[in-house]
Scaffold this active site. Structure first.
Site, mmCIF file in Angstrom:
data_model
loop_
_atom_site.group_PDB
_atom_site.id
_atom_site.type_symbol
_atom_site.label_atom_id
_atom_site.label_comp_id
_atom_site.label_asym_id
_atom_site.label_seq_id
_atom_site.Cartn_x
_atom_site.Cartn_y
_atom_site.Cartn_z
ATOM 1 N N ASN A 44 0.827 -1.132 -0.029
ATOM 2 C CA ASN A 44 -0.193 0.091 0.087
ATOM 3 C C ASN A 44 0.808 1.364 0.133
ATOM 4 O OD1 ASN A 44 0.618 -0.825 2.778
ATOM 5 N ND2 ASN A 44 -1.238 0.628 3.432
ATOM 6 N N VAL A 45 0.378 2.254 -0.851
ATOM 7 C CA VAL A 45 1.121 3.684 -0.727
ATOM 8 C C VAL A 45 0.102 4.617 -0.474
ATOM 9 C CG1 VAL A 45 2.381 5.018 -2.357
ATOM 10 C CG2 VAL A 45 2.682 2.847 -2.713
ATOM 11 N N CYS A 55 -3.857 0.668 -2.755
ATOM 12 C CA CYS A 55 -3.962 -0.371 -1.892
ATOM 13 C C CYS A 55 -2.907 -1.336 -2.382
ATOM 14 C CB CYS A 55 -5.246 -1.162 -1.870
ATOM 15 S SG CYS A 55 -6.718 -0.556 -1.285
ATOM 16 N N GLU A 57 -2.802 -4.290 -3.428
ATOM 17 C CA GLU A 57 -3.338 -5.126 -4.575
ATOM 18 C C GLU A 57 -3.192 -4.167 -5.869
ATOM 19 O OE1 GLU A 57 -4.988 -4.679 -1.740
ATOM 20 O OE2 GLU A 57 -6.037 -6.207 -1.040
HETATM 21 ZN ZN LIG Z 1 -8.193 -2.135 -2.057
#
Ligand SMILES: [Zn+2]
Length: 148
Positions: A44-45, A55, A57
């Protein structure tokens, strides 16, 4: 295809350590196995304007499309995800948020295995009656031009 879940979880924990999460302090890592055997990862950033936070993902799916396929002559978009593990920085599994379930659907399909606290489940169980590309093509207006 044999899925090495401990390796996938370890890759997710490793990349969670590189997350940029100064606001939530919740580091998240995601690792996915592709159909051609690659392991792609994301973390996550966060951003001060929370709306543009990414996220883990999101990074994973970007890595899926931005790294070359191991299959010579095959479009890098062809291999898809077959398994995904998402973890917090402490190693405990996290479920993808709703937006990321939709993102993962297009990267791995409803059969994509997603790790959960009780074991891997098909994405279709986490995103039933999903909206997909077929919905677009089935309902696309055939004659209207884009507004100018
Ligand atoms: Zn997400």
């Amino acid at each position: 295809m044999n899925i090495d879940w401990p390796q996938l979880r370890a890759a997710a924990v490793d990349v969670a350590g590189r997350a940029y999460a100064p606001y939530s302090r919740l580091r998240v890592g995601a690792a996915g196995l592709t159909s051609d055997g690659r392991v792609v990862v994301g973390c996550n950033v966060e951003n001060a304007s929370f709306g543009v936070t990414l996220c883990a993902e999101c990074g994973l799916v970007s890595a899926l499309h931005s790294t070359p396929s191991r299959w010579p002559g095959i479009d890098s978009h062809a291999p898809s995800l077959v398994a995904v593990a998402v973890v917090a920085g402490d190693g405990d599994p996290l479920l993808p948020c709703g937006r990321c379930r939709q993102l993962l659907l297009e990267a791995g399909g409803p059969e994509l295995l997603v790790d959960t606290a009780s074991g891997p489940v098909p994405l279709a169980e986490l995103l039933p009656a999903a909206f997909g590309g077929a919905d677009l093509s089935a309902r696309r207006d055939s004659g209207a031009a884009a507004p100018s």
